[in-house]
Design a protein around this motif. Structure first.
Motif, PDB file in Angstrom:
ATOM      1  N   ARG A  40       0.795  -1.184  -0.128  1.00  0.00           N
ATOM      2  CA  ARG A  40       0.049  -0.125   0.034  1.00  0.00           C
ATOM      3  C   ARG A  40       0.931   1.266   0.027  1.00  0.00           C
ATOM      4  N   ARG A  41       0.204   2.361  -0.141  1.00  0.00           N
ATOM      5  CA  ARG A  41       1.060   3.761  -0.271  1.00  0.00           C
ATOM      6  C   ARG A  41       1.539   4.144   1.050  1.00  0.00           C
ATOM      7  N   ARG A  42       1.019   3.785   2.182  1.00  0.00           N
ATOM      8  CA  ARG A  42       1.414   4.051   3.644  1.00  0.00           C
ATOM      9  C   ARG A  42       2.573   3.117   4.092  1.00  0.00           C
ATOM     10  N   ASP A  43       2.592   1.955   3.398  1.00  0.00           N
ATOM     11  CA  ASP A  43       3.470   1.080   3.968  1.00  0.00           C
ATOM     12  C   ASP A  43       4.999   1.436   4.112  1.00  0.00           C
ATOM     13  N   LEU A  44       5.604   2.028   3.172  1.00  0.00           N
ATOM     14  CA  LEU A  44       6.947   2.560   2.954  1.00  0.00           C
ATOM     15  C   LEU A  44       6.888   3.967   2.998  1.00  0.00           C
ATOM     16  N   ALA A  45       5.974   4.598   3.266  1.00  0.00           N
ATOM     17  CA  ALA A  45       6.124   6.201   3.502  1.00  0.00           C
ATOM     18  C   ALA A  45       7.120   6.489   4.337  1.00  0.00           C
ATOM     19  N   ASN A  46       7.947   7.896   3.671  1.00  0.00           N
ATOM     20  CA  ASN A  46       8.818   8.503   4.531  1.00  0.00           C
ATOM     21  C   ASN A  46      10.105   7.529   4.894  1.00  0.00           C
ATOM     22  N   MET A  47      10.505   6.325   4.132  1.00  0.00           N
ATOM     23  CA  MET A  47      11.716   5.817   4.370  1.00  0.00           C
ATOM     24  C   MET A  47      12.612   6.030   3.197  1.00  0.00           C
ATOM     25  N   THR A  48      13.008   7.532   3.349  1.00  0.00           N
ATOM     26  CA  THR A  48      13.868   8.116   2.308  1.00  0.00           C
ATOM     27  C   THR A  48      15.511   7.514   2.342  1.00  0.00           C
ATOM     28  N   GLY A  49      15.552   6.853   3.334  1.00  0.00           N
ATOM     29  CA  GLY A  49      17.006   6.403   3.589  1.00  0.00           C
ATOM     30  C   GLY A  49      17.124   4.699   3.117  1.00  0.00           C
ATOM     31  N   LEU A  50      16.197   4.231   2.575  1.00  0.00           N
ATOM     32  CA  LEU A  50      15.918   2.775   2.511  1.00  0.00           C
ATOM     33  C   LEU A  50      16.931   2.493   1.027  1.00  0.00           C
ATOM     34  N   LEU A  51      17.942   1.885   1.174  1.00  0.00           N
ATOM     35  CA  LEU A  51      18.671   1.304   0.242  1.00  0.00           C
ATOM     36  C   LEU A  51      18.567  -0.089  -0.425  1.00  0.00           C
ATOM     37  N   HIS A  52      18.111  -1.117   0.319  1.00  0.00           N
ATOM     38  CA  HIS A  52      17.831  -2.339  -0.254  1.00  0.00           C
ATOM     39  C   HIS A  52      16.199  -2.781   0.237  1.00  0.00           C
ATOM     40  N   LEU A  53      15.488  -3.341  -0.522  1.00  0.00           N
ATOM     41  CA  LEU A  53      14.265  -3.879  -0.157  1.00  0.00           C
ATOM     42  C   LEU A  53      14.085  -5.095  -0.922  1.00  0.00           C
ATOM     43  N   SER A  54      13.446  -5.947  -0.187  1.00  0.00           N
ATOM     44  CA  SER A  54      13.406  -7.374  -0.672  1.00  0.00           C
ATOM     45  C   SER A  54      12.023  -7.877  -0.370  1.00  0.00           C
ATOM     46  N   LEU A  55      11.169  -8.065  -1.344  1.00  0.00           N
ATOM     47  CA  LEU A  55       9.659  -8.490  -1.055  1.00  0.00           C
ATOM     48  C   LEU A  55       9.688  -9.882  -1.799  1.00  0.00           C
ATOM     49  N   SER A  56      10.631 -10.594  -1.974  1.00  0.00           N
ATOM     50  CA  SER A  56      10.455 -11.813  -2.816  1.00  0.00           C
ATOM     51  C   SER A  56       9.817 -12.992  -2.063  1.00  0.00           C
ATOM     52  N   ARG A  57       9.438 -13.830  -3.070  1.00  0.00           N
ATOM     53  CA  ARG A  57       8.512 -14.897  -2.635  1.00  0.00           C
ATOM     54  C   ARG A  57       7.415 -14.578  -1.490  1.00  0.00           C
ATOM     55  N   ASN A  58       6.573 -13.782  -2.033  1.00  0.00           N
ATOM     56  CA  ASN A  58       5.261 -13.301  -1.214  1.00  0.00           C
ATOM     57  C   ASN A  58       4.128 -13.707  -2.283  1.00  0.00           C
ATOM     58  N   THR A  59       3.113 -13.277  -1.678  1.00  0.00           N
ATOM     59  CA  THR A  59       1.779 -13.520  -2.788  1.00  0.00           C
ATOM     60  C   THR A  59       1.264 -12.131  -3.265  1.00  0.00           C
ATOM     61  N   ILE A  60       2.092 -11.357  -3.727  1.00  0.00           N
ATOM     62  CA  ILE A  60       1.969  -9.945  -3.990  1.00  0.00           C
ATOM     63  C   ILE A  60       0.950  -9.851  -5.209  1.00  0.00           C
ATOM     64  N   ARG A  61      -0.111  -9.537  -5.400  1.00  0.00           N
ATOM     65  CA  ARG A  61      -0.900  -9.361  -6.697  1.00  0.00           C
ATOM     66  C   ARG A  61      -1.054  -7.931  -7.121  1.00  0.00           C
ATOM     67  N   HIS A  62      -0.966  -6.791  -6.228  1.00  0.00           N
ATOM     68  CA  HIS A  62      -1.018  -5.550  -6.442  1.00  0.00           C
ATOM     69  C   HIS A  62      -0.167  -4.530  -5.682  1.00  0.00           C
ATOM     70  N   VAL A  63       0.300  -3.808  -6.312  1.00  0.00           N
ATOM     71  CA  VAL A  63       1.298  -2.504  -5.845  1.00  0.00           C
ATOM     72  C   VAL A  63       1.007  -1.337  -6.202  1.00  0.00           C
ATOM     73  N   ALA A  64       0.180  -0.695  -5.081  1.00  0.00           N
ATOM     74  CA  ALA A  64      -0.414   0.864  -5.362  1.00  0.00           C
ATOM     75  C   ALA A  64       0.488   1.808  -6.083  1.00  0.00           C
ATOM     76  N   ALA A  65      -0.052   2.661  -6.940  1.00  0.00           N
ATOM     77  CA  ALA A  65       0.455   3.620  -7.516  1.00  0.00           C
ATOM     78  C   ALA A  65       1.187   4.480  -6.538  1.00  0.00           C
ATOM     79  N   GLY A  66       2.380   4.840  -6.680  1.00  0.00           N
ATOM     80  CA  GLY A  66       3.302   5.473  -5.673  1.00  0.00           C
ATOM     81  C   GLY A  66       3.587   4.928  -4.528  1.00  0.00           C
ATOM     82  N   ALA A  67       3.491   3.621  -4.263  1.00  0.00           N
ATOM     83  CA  ALA A  67       3.797   2.903  -3.357  1.00  0.00           C
ATOM     84  C   ALA A  67       5.527   2.999  -2.876  1.00  0.00           C
ATOM     85  N   PHE A  68       6.353   3.307  -3.854  1.00  0.00           N
ATOM     86  CA  PHE A  68       7.834   3.161  -3.627  1.00  0.00           C
ATOM     87  C   PHE A  68       8.087   4.835  -3.999  1.00  0.00           C
TER      88      PHE A  68
END
Length: 626
Positions: A75-103
């Protein structure tokens, strides 16, 4: 001066100011491990059974690992304000939807892993904001569509793009061509059937291109391939070498792949799927001289057409060859025709003129071209007034013909001269239709024994009324063939090809013997036999007339019977005049007795018996006097 000692005494009582304390870090999410004691901060939650992104994440984290969970959406609020994040791993989940602007807030992100999920498409806004992304892993999803602007924000920084193991049939090749810094491009195990020429020409830093296990039958030459040496495997290859993998594709090994065969390779994993003579052979074991093409041969074209002005017209042209020829049309004025407001050109070789004008008449040229050459054919179009209508139920009929109506008859001199003007493709090599009937024709061609290694003959033909091409194979010692599956009253285009073994290459090749055009006789119509639609209509009208006449006769009979019986319904006797009864007492007084008045209600009393003599009263009866 007495105040100064007092201030000095109170000074130790003032609270000392404490230094600023660092902000309290967010608590570590349940089932996660957090590294917050030293920089960089990291949150590690692999295999924690999470159903969504934990809301209590430390927004200062530089690394976030959420792999092997059950997260279904970002969702849009899940990763909000994480401006210093360098590496994000969401591998091997069941993600069907990524909200516009989630990153959108992850402007410092370098690597994003979304592999092993259930994404079916990637839109233009889902990766917005990733201006520093270098590694994008999207393999093992269900991607069937990739938007043209999906990679716009990271097109200048992306170095590694993995789209393997998806369901991609098409790609935004123009968008991929803008990835100027990409080093590795994985397109393997998809459903790609073609790659446009020059798709990789601007990828100057490309070091590995994997296109294995797709549906590619050919790979067009690219300027990038000609500038760099191609090697099969990365080990021992120089830094400037391009590693190209294309095994597992149904390659059609003809002259279009000679450029690829000439490159130096270290493996022999790729194999040819076609043509039949090379099917199953290792690509690198096939000699360059065996990668051959066949020039196009026009097998069908429309006969001369005459249409009234303002009506549509369809011009057809079919050709065979290897590779499949591309058909183009040239107008009588010498202009190359394509899709416009008045014309449409179809990939199957049909040119449709939506609205014809008097100036459209003339000779249209069909050009069929491929890598081995080109062939042309002319189609005449006449635009004028419509021909006079012909009556479908004409009373004229064909005279009876002795013998079999489908028997072959040699063409007359007049018909032969008429057909000489419209012989279709050239017949200078001697292919002739010497006899023809309503459903059969005899095809003859000269002996081709001077051609060494001839194996068989192939006849290709179809009629002007359909686009189905029919093939017939004959032994090498044949010089004629009887066609018995023709339709009456149609024009056919026919070509004879000699199939032989090329002594230079040892491959099977074809050589046109010649082509011809002929027309079958119209079906005979016997005298006195009415057309089925006419006969059916007559029977319906006759039956309807009989029914109407029967109803009218029945009504007339009912009316006559009604009049005969004097207006009474039939079956009932005429009612006589009513007869009244006259009753008199026998007390000595005769004559009609007036009706007694209505009796008044009285108390019950004894009954008096009075004898009454009754006589009928009516016509013919008079009262009897005293």
């Amino acid at each position: 001066m007495a105040i100064l000692p007092l201030l000095l005494c109170l000074l130790p009582l003032a609270p000392a100011s404490s230094p600023p304390q660092p902000a309290t870090p967010s608590p570590c999410p349940r089932r996660c491990r957090c590294q917050t004691q030293s920089l960089p901060l990291s949150v590690l939650c692999p295999g924690a059974g999470l159903l969504f992104v934990p809301p209590s994440l430390d927004r200062r984290a530089a690394e976030l690992r959420l792999a092997d969970n059950f997260i279904a959406a970002v969702r849009r609020r899940d990763l909000a304000n994480m401006t210093g994040l360098l590496h994000l791993s969401l591998s091997r989940n069941t993600i069907r939807h990524v909200a516009a602007g989630a990153f959108a807030d992850l402007r410092a992100l370098r690597a994003l892993h979304l592999d092993g999920n259930r994404l079916t498409s990637l839109g233009e806004g889902q990766l917005r904001g990733l201006v520093n992304l270098r590694h994008l892993i999207l393999s093992n999803n269900q991607l069937a569509a990739l938007a043209a602007g999906a990679l716009d924000d990271c097109s200048e920084t992306l170095e590694d793009l993995d789209l393997s193991y998806n369901n991609l049939e098409q790609l935004p090749w123009e968008a991929l061509g803008r990835l100027g810094n990409v080093n590795t491009l994985g397109l393997d195990h998809n459903l790609l059937a073609s790659v446009p020429a020059g798709a990789f020409s601007r990828l100057h830093k490309l070091a590995r291109l994997d296109m294995t296990s797709n549906r590619l039958t050919t790979i067009p030459p690219d300027p990038l391939f000609s500038r760099l040496p191609l090697l099969a495997r990365p080990r021992g290859s120089p830094a400037s070498a391009l590693v190209l993998a294309f095994g597992g594709n149904p390659l059609h090994c003809n002259c279009e792949l000679v450029w690829l065969r000439r490159l130096a390779r270290e493996d022999d994993l790729e194999a040819c799927a076609s043509p039949p003579a090379l099917g199953g052979r290792y690509f690198w074991a096939v000699g360059e001289e065996e990668f051959v093409c066949e020039p196009p041969v026009v097998t069908h074209r429309s006969p001369p057409l005459a249409v009234p002005a303002g009506r549509p017209a369809a011009l057809r042209c079919r050709a065979v060859g290897d590779p499949e020829p591309r058909v183009r049309w040239v107008s009588p004025q010498g202009r190359l025709l394509g899709n416009s407001s008045r014309a449409r050109a179809f990939p199957n070789g049909t040119l449709e003129l939506l609205v014809t004008e008097p100036g459209d008449g003339g000779i249209f040229t069909c050009i069929a071209a491929n890598a081995a050459g080109e062939a042309t054919a002319a189609v005449e179009l006449t635009v004028g007034p419509p021909p006079p209508p012909q009556l479908a139920n004409s009373t004229s009929c064909d005279p009876p013909r002795d013998g079999d109506p489908d028997a072959l008859t040699p063409p007359s001199a007049a018909s032969a001269s008429a057909k000489a003007v419209d012989t279709g493709p050239p017949t200078d090599r001697g292919v002739q239709v010497t006899e023809h009937g309503a459903t059969a024709a005899l095809v003859q061609w000269p002996d081709q024994r001077p051609i060494p290694g001839i194996r068989m003959y192939q006849i290709q033909y179809n009629s002007s009324a359909d686009d189905i091409l029919v093939y017939r194979m004959m032994p090498a010692d044949s010089s004629s063939f009887l066609l018995t599956d023709l339709a009456p009253g149609r024009t056919y285009d026919l070509c004879v090809l000699a199939v032989y073994e090329d002594s230079a290459t040892g491959l099977t090749a074809t050589r046109p013997v010649g082509c011809a055009r002929f027309s079958t006789e119209p079906a005979l119509r016997q005298c006195g036999a009415p057309h089925a639609p006419f006969l059916g209509g007559t029977m319906i009208i006759a039956l309807g007339g009989v029914i109407v006449a029967s109803v009218l006769v029945f009504i007339f009979v009912l009316l006559m019977r009604y009049k005969v019986h004097g207006g009474q319904p039939p079956g009932k006797a005429k009612t006589p005049a009513p007869v009244s009864s006259v009753c008199s007492q026998t007390n000595g007084t005769l004559g009609p007795t007036p009706a007694p008045p209505a009796p008044e209600p009285t108390a019950p009393r004894a009954h008096t018996v009075v004898q009454l003599d009754c006589e009928p009263w009516g016509p013919g009866h008079e009262p009897v006097g005293p």
